[in-house]
Design an enzyme around this catalytic site. Structure first.
Site, mmCIF file in Angstrom:
data_model
loop_
_atom_site.group_PDB
_atom_site.id
_atom_site.type_symbol
_atom_site.label_atom_id
_atom_site.label_comp_id
_atom_site.label_asym_id
_atom_site.label_seq_id
_atom_site.Cartn_x
_atom_site.Cartn_y
_atom_site.Cartn_z
ATOM 1 N N ASP A 33 -0.640 -5.599 -1.839
ATOM 2 C CA ASP A 33 -1.127 -6.046 -0.527
ATOM 3 C C ASP A 33 -1.060 -7.563 -0.380
ATOM 4 O OD1 ASP A 33 -1.951 -3.367 0.409
ATOM 5 O OD2 ASP A 33 -3.424 -3.520 -1.186
ATOM 6 N N GLU A 143 -7.937 1.072 2.775
ATOM 7 C CA GLU A 143 -9.094 0.317 2.277
ATOM 8 C C GLU A 143 -10.111 0.080 3.389
ATOM 9 O OE1 GLU A 143 -6.770 -2.238 -1.199
ATOM 10 O OE2 GLU A 143 -6.804 -2.949 0.862
#
Length: 252
Positions: A33, A143
């Site tokens: 990420d 997330e």
């Protein structure tokens, strides 16, 4: 994915312009990420983007992987080792609470991990202030939905360019951007303690979360875990709670 890269790069440029800031900064963990974000902000603002590597009692391999991203993207970089400051602060806090015989050993590992995330956030904002940059977050859709981030830690940012992308889509973005293969295939980990992985801690795989977010049918137990995480972490996605406005009193 090339079209998505172009759209994200243009959005980043536009946001910096609209906020009258000078550039963008991201914390580099060595994971997919933050690597994707680093490549994006480097493309958006080649001369005004910065990656910060912040070792904090963490694996040396994570810092090495973060350096791979720096070398591959060409982003400007600084390293701030937080290990000593973290240990001093955590030990001090622990000692003061232990003096009151109120230290919760069951919560120690979580408290320690969250302090690391919040020290990294504070470091990023100190650096951002120096350059008049915005802090770019790295949370993806999985997330965000499950609340798998630290409130006012890695969740404490100005921008979240990956918020609408599942973990698998972030990997595809990584391939389009040229992120090193090693990082694309690496087991996701917040690097909060030795051997820690995201999926092991959550009790569900990113593939299951991604499928759930797309509306596909998944294992009932996995779906239950995901929904419970979502409900339990609602406070992380909300503004601080305030009472009704009692300021305006009426005369009786």
């Amino acid at each position: 994915m090339d079209k998505h890269v172009d759209q994200l790069v243009n959005w980043l440029k536009q946001t910096v312009e609209e906020t009258n800031t000078n550039g963008l900064v991201v914390g580099l963990s060595g994971g997919i990420d933050s690597s994707v974000v680093a490549y994006l902000i480097k493309q958006a603002l080649p001369n005004h983007s910065l990656g910060v590597i912040m070792p904090c009692s963490s694996s040396s391999e994570d810092a090495e992987d973060a350096q791979l991203v720096v070398n591959g993207s060409g982003i400007n970089q600084v390293t701030v080792n937080l290990t000593e400051q973290h240990q001093l602060l955590f030990d001090n806090i622990k000692q003061q609470v232990q003096n009151k015989n109120e230290w919760n050993e069951e919560k120690e590992r979580l408290a320690d991990a969250n302090l690391r995330a919040r020290l990294r956030m504070s470091t990023l904002y100190t650096i951002a202030t120096n350059y008049n940059y915005l802090v770019v977050g790295t949370d993806n859709a999985a997330e965000w939905y499950t609340g798998y981030f630290t409130k006012f830690g890695d969740g404490g940012v100005d921008l979240v360019p990956l918020l609408h992308y599942t973990k698998s889509e972030v990997r595809e973005l990584g391939k389009a951007l040229g992120v090193p293969e090693k990082i694309i295939n690496k087991a996701p980990s917040a690097g909060l303690w030795h051997g820690q992985t995201d999926e092991q801690e959550m009790g569900v795989s990113y593939d299951s979360i991604d499928a759930y977010l797309k509306g596909d049918k998944i294992d009932e137990q996995d779906a239950d875990i995901i929904e419970k995480m979502h409900q339990r972490t609602a406070h992380k996605r909300a503004l601080p709670v305030a009472p009704p406005n009692f300021h305006h009193f009426t005369q009786e």
